[in-house]
Each structure stands twice: as C-alpha cells, then as structure tokens.
Design an enzyme around this catalytic site. Structure first.
Site, PDB file in Angstrom:
ATOM      1  N   ALA A   1      -3.252   2.200  13.639  1.00  0.00           N
ATOM      2  CA  ALA A   1      -4.484   2.999  13.669  1.00  0.00           C
ATOM      3  C   ALA A   1      -4.382   4.260  14.517  1.00  0.00           C
ATOM      4  O   ALA A   1      -5.254   5.127  14.424  1.00  0.00           O
ATOM      5  CB  ALA A   1      -5.646   2.138  14.169  1.00  0.00           C
TER       6      ALA A   1
ATOM      7  N   GLY B   1      -1.797   6.365  14.360  1.00  0.00           N
ATOM      8  CA  GLY B   1      -0.870   7.279  13.705  1.00  0.00           C
ATOM      9  C   GLY B   1      -1.555   8.364  12.901  1.00  0.00           C
ATOM     10  O   GLY B   1      -2.777   8.483  12.870  1.00  0.00           O
TER      11      GLY B   1
ATOM     12  N   ASP C   1      -2.439  -0.716  17.292  1.00  0.00           N
ATOM     13  CA  ASP C   1      -1.183   0.031  17.256  1.00  0.00           C
ATOM     14  C   ASP C   1      -0.390  -0.334  18.508  1.00  0.00           C
ATOM     15  O   ASP C   1      -0.889  -1.057  19.387  1.00  0.00           O
ATOM     16  CB  ASP C   1      -1.439   1.544  17.200  1.00  0.00           C
ATOM     17  CG  ASP C   1      -0.381   2.256  16.353  1.00  0.00           C
ATOM     18  OD1 ASP C   1       0.815   1.903  16.474  1.00  0.00           O
ATOM     19  OD2 ASP C   1      -0.734   3.164  15.583  1.00  0.00           O
TER      20      ASP C   1
ATOM     21  N   ARG D   1       7.439  10.377   6.729  1.00  0.00           N
ATOM     22  CA  ARG D   1       8.555  11.087   6.109  1.00  0.00           C
ATOM     23  C   ARG D   1       8.796  12.418   6.809  1.00  0.00           C
ATOM     24  O   ARG D   1       7.874  13.061   7.295  1.00  0.00           O
ATOM     25  CB  ARG D   1       8.262  11.346   4.627  1.00  0.00           C
ATOM     26  CG  ARG D   1       8.176  10.111   3.791  1.00  0.00           C
ATOM     27  CD  ARG D   1       7.767  10.454   2.362  1.00  0.00           C
ATOM     28  NE  ARG D   1       8.823  11.174   1.666  1.00  0.00           N
ATOM     29  CZ  ARG D   1       8.649  11.810   0.509  1.00  0.00           C
ATOM     30  NH1 ARG D   1       7.455  11.823  -0.052  1.00  0.00           N
ATOM     31  NH2 ARG D   1       9.648  12.419  -0.073  1.00  0.00           N
TER      32      ARG D   1
ATOM     33  N   ARG E   1      11.690   8.332   0.322  1.00  0.00           N
ATOM     34  CA  ARG E   1      10.967   7.116   0.685  1.00  0.00           C
ATOM     35  C   ARG E   1      11.955   5.990   0.991  1.00  0.00           C
ATOM     36  O   ARG E   1      11.698   5.138   1.833  1.00  0.00           O
ATOM     37  CB  ARG E   1      10.018   6.721  -0.449  1.00  0.00           C
ATOM     38  CG  ARG E   1       8.856   7.685  -0.635  1.00  0.00           C
ATOM     39  CD  ARG E   1       7.888   7.190  -1.706  1.00  0.00           C
ATOM     40  NE  ARG E   1       6.907   8.224  -2.034  1.00  0.00           N
ATOM     41  CZ  ARG E   1       5.770   8.403  -1.366  1.00  0.00           C
ATOM     42  NH1 ARG E   1       5.482   7.642  -0.343  1.00  0.00           N
ATOM     43  NH2 ARG E   1       4.927   9.351  -1.738  1.00  0.00           N
TER      44      ARG E   1
ATOM     45  N   SER F   1       2.170   1.388   4.070  1.00  0.00           N
ATOM     46  CA  SER F   1       3.484   1.702   4.642  1.00  0.00           C
ATOM     47  C   SER F   1       4.540   1.846   3.566  1.00  0.00           C
ATOM     48  O   SER F   1       4.720   0.965   2.723  1.00  0.00           O
ATOM     49  CB  SER F   1       3.902   0.599   5.626  1.00  0.00           C
ATOM     50  OG  SER F   1       2.962   0.448   6.658  1.00  0.00           O
TER      51      SER F   1
ATOM     52  N   ASP G   1      -1.607   8.642  -5.694  1.00  0.00           N
ATOM     53  CA  ASP G   1      -1.043   9.140  -6.952  1.00  0.00           C
ATOM     54  C   ASP G   1      -2.148   9.456  -7.956  1.00  0.00           C
ATOM     55  O   ASP G   1      -2.082  10.443  -8.690  1.00  0.00           O
ATOM     56  CB  ASP G   1      -0.074   8.112  -7.546  1.00  0.00           C
ATOM     57  CG  ASP G   1       1.052   7.757  -6.599  1.00  0.00           C
ATOM     58  OD1 ASP G   1       1.508   8.658  -5.861  1.00  0.00           O
ATOM     59  OD2 ASP G   1       1.461   6.578  -6.574  1.00  0.00           O
TER      60      ASP G   1
ATOM     61  N   ARG H   1      -3.969  12.671  -6.765  1.00  0.00           N
ATOM     62  CA  ARG H   1      -3.198  13.874  -7.110  1.00  0.00           C
ATOM     63  C   ARG H   1      -3.238  14.157  -8.605  1.00  0.00           C
ATOM     64  O   ARG H   1      -3.421  15.309  -9.029  1.00  0.00           O
ATOM     65  CB  ARG H   1      -1.753  13.691  -6.645  1.00  0.00           C
ATOM     66  CG  ARG H   1      -1.576  13.789  -5.142  1.00  0.00           C
ATOM     67  CD  ARG H   1      -0.185  13.402  -4.716  1.00  0.00           C
ATOM     68  NE  ARG H   1       0.026  13.688  -3.286  1.00  0.00           N
ATOM     69  CZ  ARG H   1       0.863  13.022  -2.513  1.00  0.00           C
ATOM     70  NH1 ARG H   1       1.589  12.033  -3.016  1.00  0.00           N
ATOM     71  NH2 ARG H   1       0.998  13.340  -1.232  1.00  0.00           N
TER      72      ARG H   1
ATOM     73  N   HIS I   1       5.346   3.659  -6.599  1.00  0.00           N
ATOM     74  CA  HIS I   1       4.765   4.641  -5.681  1.00  0.00           C
ATOM     75  C   HIS I   1       5.859   5.479  -5.027  1.00  0.00           C
ATOM     76  O   HIS I   1       5.862   5.689  -3.817  1.00  0.00           O
ATOM     77  CB  HIS I   1       3.926   3.921  -4.622  1.00  0.00           C
ATOM     78  CG  HIS I   1       3.183   4.842  -3.694  1.00  0.00           C
ATOM     79  ND1 HIS I   1       2.317   5.805  -4.134  1.00  0.00           N
ATOM     80  CD2 HIS I   1       3.192   4.944  -2.340  1.00  0.00           C
ATOM     81  CE1 HIS I   1       1.811   6.461  -3.094  1.00  0.00           C
ATOM     82  NE2 HIS I   1       2.339   5.965  -1.992  1.00  0.00           N
TER      83      HIS I   1
ATOM     84  N   MET J   1      -3.630  10.841   2.269  1.00  0.00           N
ATOM     85  CA  MET J   1      -3.354   9.407   2.195  1.00  0.00           C
ATOM     86  C   MET J   1      -4.465   8.603   2.856  1.00  0.00           C
ATOM     87  O   MET J   1      -4.851   7.535   2.370  1.00  0.00           O
ATOM     88  CB  MET J   1      -2.008   9.096   2.859  1.00  0.00           C
ATOM     89  CG  MET J   1      -1.570   7.633   2.739  1.00  0.00           C
ATOM     90  SD  MET J   1      -1.303   7.079   1.045  1.00  0.00           S
ATOM     91  CE  MET J   1      -2.657   5.921   0.842  1.00  0.00           C
TER      92      MET J   1
END
Length: 355
Positions: free
Chosen positions: A50, A52, A75, A122, A128, A159, A191, A194, A218, A269
C-alpha cells in the site's frame, strides 16, 4: 444517499454509467453503485504493497468506495504515514496501517478482499518477465499469509508478471488446502481501460460509450483486445485494428519510456485496480450481472489460466464466458499468444513447487 466526494465529476460518471451494460464494464470507474451508500454488508479490504507507486493511489480510491467499511494498508515500510494521510478523507472506511512482516497477519484477518500490488516496478528495458525473480518470491510469501489468515477472501493479483504470479498463488493455496478457483483473479483491467481509450480516440466516439473485451494474458502479445467485438461498431480498417492492438499490448512500455526511468504505469493501474475491486465487492454484495475481464482458472482454451469475460457473484466467479466470434486477425493472434502464455504459466507453477 449519494456520496458527493468528487463534486461535479459524479455527474460525468453518471452519464458514463447510463450507457448500456458493458461486456467488460470495468472501465466505468466509480459506477452508480460505487457512489451509492445504500444498505450493504460491511466489507474489509486489505491492500498489500500500500505504500508503493500503485498502492498509494489505490488506497485513496478504495477509501472513496462507500462499500468499504475497513481499509487495511500493509507494506514493509512507510505504511503508517500513508494510512494517516488517507484516513483524514471524510468517507466511511476506517483505515489502519500495518508495517513489517510481524504485522502482516493482523492486516489480513477478516478481509473479504485482498488486493496485491506489492513488488518492484518496471524500469526502462525491463520486460515483465525480468520482474519474475523478485516479485515471484514476494507474491509467494504474501499468499502463504493469506492462506493462513483470510483463506476465504477474494484475491486480486496486480503484481507482475500476472501470467506467472496468479499460477504461483494458486499453487500456494493448493498446498495450504485453501484454493478456490472462484476467488483468485489476475487483474487485467488496465488492458481493457487502454483498449477502450485507444479505440475511442481512433473511432472518434465518446469513450464512455465504448466496450472492448480483452482476452489472453497480461503481458505483450498475450494481451488480445477483441476490437471486432467492440461497441459502438466503427468499421476501422485492418491497419488501424492492428495498430490499436499493438499499442494496447505495448501500453505499459509506452508509459515506462515516457517516464524516462522514473516510474511505470502506477496511476492508471491504480485506477484499473480500483475499478476491478469495486466490481468484486458489487458481486459479493449480490449486485446482478457484474461482468468483467480477468485472468482466472479457465477451460475456455487448453491453457489452465486465461483472461476472458467473467461474471462475478457472491462467491467470486459465477461464470467464465467463451470468446465469441473472432476475426481472422484475432484467431491468428490467439494462436500466437498461446505458447508464450503457456510458458509463463508453467514458469509460475514450477517456481511455486520448487521453492
């Protein structure tokens, strides 16, 4: 009673949700029921990771959800500050922050829904799959705790790489004797978000009216938006469809490169994660006809896990829908994605069983 937290934005959201029910309705974030605080069961939601880049805006969005009565933020560091900040928002959810492995169990106890955005983001040049060695271990340890402290909760896996972390979670739960295929979801909603955004721009139609199912996995070519099934129908030329498909598949890379090494797709996200979490809660609360796209255990193809349209209900997955009619381009793309998706699934299963 209506929740008016976002003022005039609610009117726009109401207009979006007034459209006909979508096949993957996820992309109308905060639909009418999101803002309607009528009679409903109390629901505890835990966010693991939480503090991040995804976790913090996701915590904010879940705090705004009137169906969340208890929001548990966990976290390995910095969670008390995030919890204190979010807790000042005048919405119903009571917020608690937990930090460190010794508090993980307490953060999970009594949870109806667990959302997992934990892990490293990333970076430029990172696929990924490069994330696997780090994030796989994180996911495995968190799922061991979920199996122990809230084995009946729905689990939303954010994740990455989702194509591998969902199978890892399944294997951990199987070993613990708590696995329920209806309660484990890979969150592929971004996805869909987008695909709808890009399609609306190319077709020059209001994005709130657009539906685009997205199937497969994904990551990269495993992401397959079914633009042949998109509504409203735009009759775009084949070149445009292929370009839209490619852009949807490379959406994460587009953001990573645009941020020039300073982050990944965290905000979009978090939005997508909140949308899917809201759908899961609506399903738990008995709202009918909640249909989303998600990466779940499936018999739609020969692969053990696959993303397609899923009906959500009081026990999680109520029905996994088939793929419908595909264009020739989509049929070919489906066959191309299968080997890569199969390898990612097997990699996750192998990791869970060897470590």
């Amino acid at each position: 009673m209506k929740i008016t937290m976002l003022g005039s934005a609610v009117a726009a959201l109401k207009k979006a949700t007034a459209a006909s029910p979508s096949t993957c309705a996820s992309t109308h974030l905060l639909s009418r029921s999101y803002y309607y605080a009528g009679s409903s069961p109390e629901r505890k939601v835990a966010i693991l990771g939480a503090a991040g880049g995804i976790g913090q805006p996701l915590a904010l969005l879940m705090k705004l959800n009137p169906f969340v009565s208890s929001l548990s933020l966990y976290d390995i560091a910095n969670t008390p500050g995030v919890a204190a900040d979010v807790s000042h928002i005048n919405s119903p959810a009571q917020v608690s922050g937990y930090v460190g492995e010794e508090e993980l169990g307490k953060s999970l106890e009594g949870s109806d829904l667990v959302i997992i955005p934990a892990g490293v983001p990333r970076k430029p040049g990172m696929t990924r799959d490069d994330l696997f060695n780090i994030n796989a271990g994180i996911v495995k340890s968190l799922c061991v705790a979920i199996a122990k402290y809230c084995p009946n909760a729905l689990v939303n896996m954010i994740s990455n790489p989702v194509n591998s972390t969902v199978p890892i979670a399944a294997e951990v739960f199987k070993k613990a004797g708590t696995y329920d295929e209806k309660k484990l979801f890979g969150v592929t909603t971004l996805d869909v978000v987008r695909a709808k955004t890009f399609y609306a721009g190319k077709a020059k139609v209001p994005v709130a009216d657009v539906d685009v199912p997205v199937i497969g996995g994904h990551a990269g070519i495993t992401i397959l938006p079914l633009f042949s099934q998109a509504t409203p129908k735009a009759n775009l030329p084949d070149d445009d469809i292929e370009a839209l498909t490619k852009r949807t598949q490379d959406g994460g890379t587009e953001v990573v490169e645009a941020k020039a090494g300073k982050g990944s797709a965290t905000l979009s996200m978090a939005y997508a994660g909140a949308v899917f979490a809201d759908a899961c809660i609506k399903g738990l609360n008995g709202v009918p006809d909640v249909v989303e796209c998600s990466f779940v255990q499936s018999s739609v193809t020969e692969l053990p896990f696959f993303a397609s349209q899923v009906k959500l209900g009081k026990n999680g997955v109520e029905k996994v829908y088939g793929l419908g009619l595909l264009s020739e381009f989509e049929k070919q793309s489906l066959e191309k994605l299968k080997p890569e998706l199969k390898a990612s699934i097997e990699k996750g299963i192998k990791f869970a069983n060897q470590n």
